[in-house]
Design an enzyme around this catalytic site. Sequence first.
Site, PDB file in Angstrom:
ATOM      1  N   ARG A  53     -22.569  61.395 -16.869  1.00  0.00           N
ATOM      2  CA  ARG A  53     -23.621  60.505 -16.367  1.00  0.00           C
ATOM      3  C   ARG A  53     -23.061  59.234 -15.732  1.00  0.00           C
ATOM      4  NH1 ARG A  53     -27.483  59.614 -21.213  1.00  0.00           N
ATOM      5  NH2 ARG A  53     -25.369  59.383 -21.951  1.00  0.00           N
ATOM      6  N   LYS A 162     -16.675  72.483 -31.459  1.00  0.00           N
ATOM      7  CA  LYS A 162     -17.461  72.477 -32.679  1.00  0.00           C
ATOM      8  C   LYS A 162     -18.197  71.134 -32.796  1.00  0.00           C
ATOM      9  CE  LYS A 162     -16.030  70.542 -36.343  1.00  0.00           C
ATOM     10  NZ  LYS A 162     -15.607  69.146 -36.452  1.00  0.00           N
ATOM     11  N   HIS A 192      -9.738  73.158 -33.395  1.00  0.00           N
ATOM     12  CA  HIS A 192      -8.428  72.644 -32.993  1.00  0.00           C
ATOM     13  C   HIS A 192      -7.352  72.827 -34.067  1.00  0.00           C
ATOM     14  CE1 HIS A 192      -9.535  68.931 -35.142  1.00  0.00           C
ATOM     15  NE2 HIS A 192      -8.264  68.617 -35.132  1.00  0.00           N
ATOM     16  N   GLU A 230      -8.210  62.767 -45.525  1.00  0.00           N
ATOM     17  CA  GLU A 230      -8.117  61.770 -44.464  1.00  0.00           C
ATOM     18  C   GLU A 230      -8.244  60.376 -45.065  1.00  0.00           C
ATOM     19  OE1 GLU A 230      -9.912  63.115 -40.526  1.00  0.00           O
ATOM     20  OE2 GLU A 230     -11.364  63.797 -41.981  1.00  0.00           O
ATOM     21  N   ASP A 249     -18.661  69.503 -41.202  1.00  0.00           N
ATOM     22  CA  ASP A 249     -17.677  68.930 -40.281  1.00  0.00           C
ATOM     23  C   ASP A 249     -16.292  69.557 -40.458  1.00  0.00           C
ATOM     24  OD1 ASP A 249     -16.831  66.974 -38.329  1.00  0.00           O
ATOM     25  OD2 ASP A 249     -15.860  65.889 -39.966  1.00  0.00           O
ATOM     26  N   HIS A 254     -12.457  74.181 -40.031  1.00  0.00           N
ATOM     27  CA  HIS A 254     -11.017  74.039 -40.250  1.00  0.00           C
ATOM     28  C   HIS A 254     -10.532  74.654 -41.577  1.00  0.00           C
ATOM     29  CE1 HIS A 254     -11.633  71.517 -36.886  1.00  0.00           C
ATOM     30  NE2 HIS A 254     -11.843  70.391 -37.504  1.00  0.00           N
ATOM     31  N   LYS A 354     -13.075  61.955 -46.660  1.00  0.00           N
ATOM     32  CA  LYS A 354     -12.719  60.755 -45.890  1.00  0.00           C
ATOM     33  C   LYS A 354     -12.415  59.619 -46.866  1.00  0.00           C
ATOM     34  CE  LYS A 354     -14.553  62.092 -41.633  1.00  0.00           C
ATOM     35  NZ  LYS A 354     -13.552  62.431 -40.642  1.00  0.00           N
TER      36      LYS A 354
HETATM   37  C1  BG6 Z   1     -12.635  66.966 -36.569  1.00  0.00           C
HETATM   38  C2  BG6 Z   1     -13.661  66.321 -37.448  1.00  0.00           C
HETATM   39  O1  BG6 Z   1     -12.985  68.287 -36.278  1.00  0.00           O
HETATM   40  O2  BG6 Z   1     -11.376  66.964 -37.237  1.00  0.00           O
HETATM   41  C3  BG6 Z   1     -13.253  64.913 -37.835  1.00  0.00           C
HETATM   42  O3  BG6 Z   1     -14.900  66.273 -36.750  1.00  0.00           O
HETATM   43  C4  BG6 Z   1     -11.873  64.925 -38.442  1.00  0.00           C
HETATM   44  O4  BG6 Z   1     -14.181  64.339 -38.733  1.00  0.00           O
HETATM   45  C5  BG6 Z   1     -10.896  65.666 -37.551  1.00  0.00           C
HETATM   46  O5  BG6 Z   1     -11.457  63.580 -38.615  1.00  0.00           O
HETATM   47  C6  BG6 Z   1      -9.555  65.838 -38.225  1.00  0.00           C
HETATM   48  O6  BG6 Z   1      -8.650  66.364 -37.304  1.00  0.00           O
HETATM   49  P1  BG6 Z   1      -7.096  66.060 -37.432  1.00  0.00           P
HETATM   50  O7  BG6 Z   1      -6.481  66.870 -36.356  1.00  0.00           O
HETATM   51  O8  BG6 Z   1      -6.930  64.584 -37.255  1.00  0.00           O
HETATM   52  O9  BG6 Z   1      -6.726  66.496 -38.810  1.00  0.00           O
END
Ligand code: BG6
Length: 503
Positions: A53, A162, A192, A230, A249, A254, A354
């Site tokens: 946008r 995602k 990822h 994290e 999430d 993951h 987190k």
């Molecule tokens: C993302 C989540 O998919 O992965 C985030 O939405 C998270 O909340 C992140 O912080 C963690 O990825 P990485 O590669 O930093 O471990």
Amino acid sequence: MPELSHPLQPQPCTLVIFGGSGDLSRRKLLPALYNLFLDGALPDNYAVVGTGRTQLSDDDFRKLAREGVEKYSRQPLQDTVWPKFEQRLFWVSGALTQPQSYLDLRARLNDIEAKLNLPGNRIFYLAIPPTAIVLAVEGLWKAGLAQSVGDHKTFSRVIIEKPIGRDLDSAREINEAVSQVFDESQIFRIDHYLGKETVQNLLVIRFANSIFEPIWNYKNIDHVQITVSEAEGVGTRASYYEEAGALRDMVQNHLLQLLCLIAMEPPYSLDANVVRDARMDVLRCLRPITGKDVLKYTVRAQYSSGAVHNKEVPGYRREADIKPDSTTETYVAIKLFLENWRWSGVPFFLRTGKALAKRSSEVVVYFRDVPQILFNTDPEHPLAPNVLTLKIQPEEGMSLRVISKVPGTKAKTHPVEMHFSYGEAFGVPSPEAYERLLLDVMAGDASLFMRRDAVEASWAWITPIIDGWQQFGTKWLPEYAPGTMGPIEAERLIQSDGRNWHS
Ligand code: BG6
């Protein structure tokens, strides 16, 4: 060194990034492209077209890309190289809701491709909120940008981020809508974690070494722990996170994918669908956690106020954009079982959260105790078990705990650690997950992407847990102090089994 991957080559193409000026694009995608460029890994001919946008010129977009690269790139920006990279970056302004945006995009793509002599292979990266995916895909289709598979000499592919949905029904809806426009072979759903070097190494460790596979089963393994912790709180993504929570999430994607790699059967080849079938079989074997069982097998919690590494953390419910009576979990721990021969009776403990003590992702495999003879005769002081730790991040490597004799005249034993570190062994930093994943899409290799059935199977297992929490949950979630490794309830979850979290 033997080549790990398949012989597919990235093809000349135009990468269109929807949400091109957004967070993901600036932090991950543009830096990943720049690193691939520096490493000479991009196809000979390519263009990157950002769209969104925001009213930007090509130069504005190049400036934005430069800032992203300066801040987030794995390798530093080189002034001599940058001009060559940026000249292939372009911007097209347009709102997703406006049919005209897609027509403008098409016209500009034709123009750029003609000038750069590009064949017209297109990859559409939808770095946009999940609620906008269907809109974008339909827009592409109506503007004739979503070329179907067939006898075409060129390809069009779509990359979806995602979260795909927020439960089984919404995931199905999105998948269904996307599949009306693109064939499954054109759809690349990103998780990822699958692109991380150390995550790919899980398969190599298991299947390129002869010592692990014979003992990789219920006969020798006591239990497995998967931790993704994290140190950061919700940060700037509060409004998204409040709707998602740790289960949606992190676990739905993951952690379950890590589980798949640890627990899958050996695939008979590295063909994308063979590997994905093997991962999928693990999801099929997940024992459902339903109804009141959520109270027995899961723990969810929120961080309270405190500090992580001397940095003040407001309690989750006091963060901006978070409801003061929120029941969104920032931590989840789960005990699960896989109902198949290999893993019969072996508990898998998953945890993620987190504002925890540190950023650390690892898979820890605890082996069974040795018999109570010889060095293990004292039931008061049993020998520590062998433990294999597969370190994913930030440390990258592996360690194995074995029992050794303490030097001296007595038959005294002590656990010692054998370490392997990626950095020390190879001396090169690992590429970022997005580098590998973007290259794979350009090459048309879907092994590291989520197939529709896997996304839906994950949701099919996750959704009853969400429902159970809604039905049997309490008004207030347990809390844990920031900078710790989670709530006391998670300790109890694993200790009630006579086990402990790996520390
Ligand atoms: C993302 C989540 O998919 O992965 C985030 O939405 C998270 O909340 C992140 O912080 C963690 O990825 P990485 O590669 O930093 O471990």
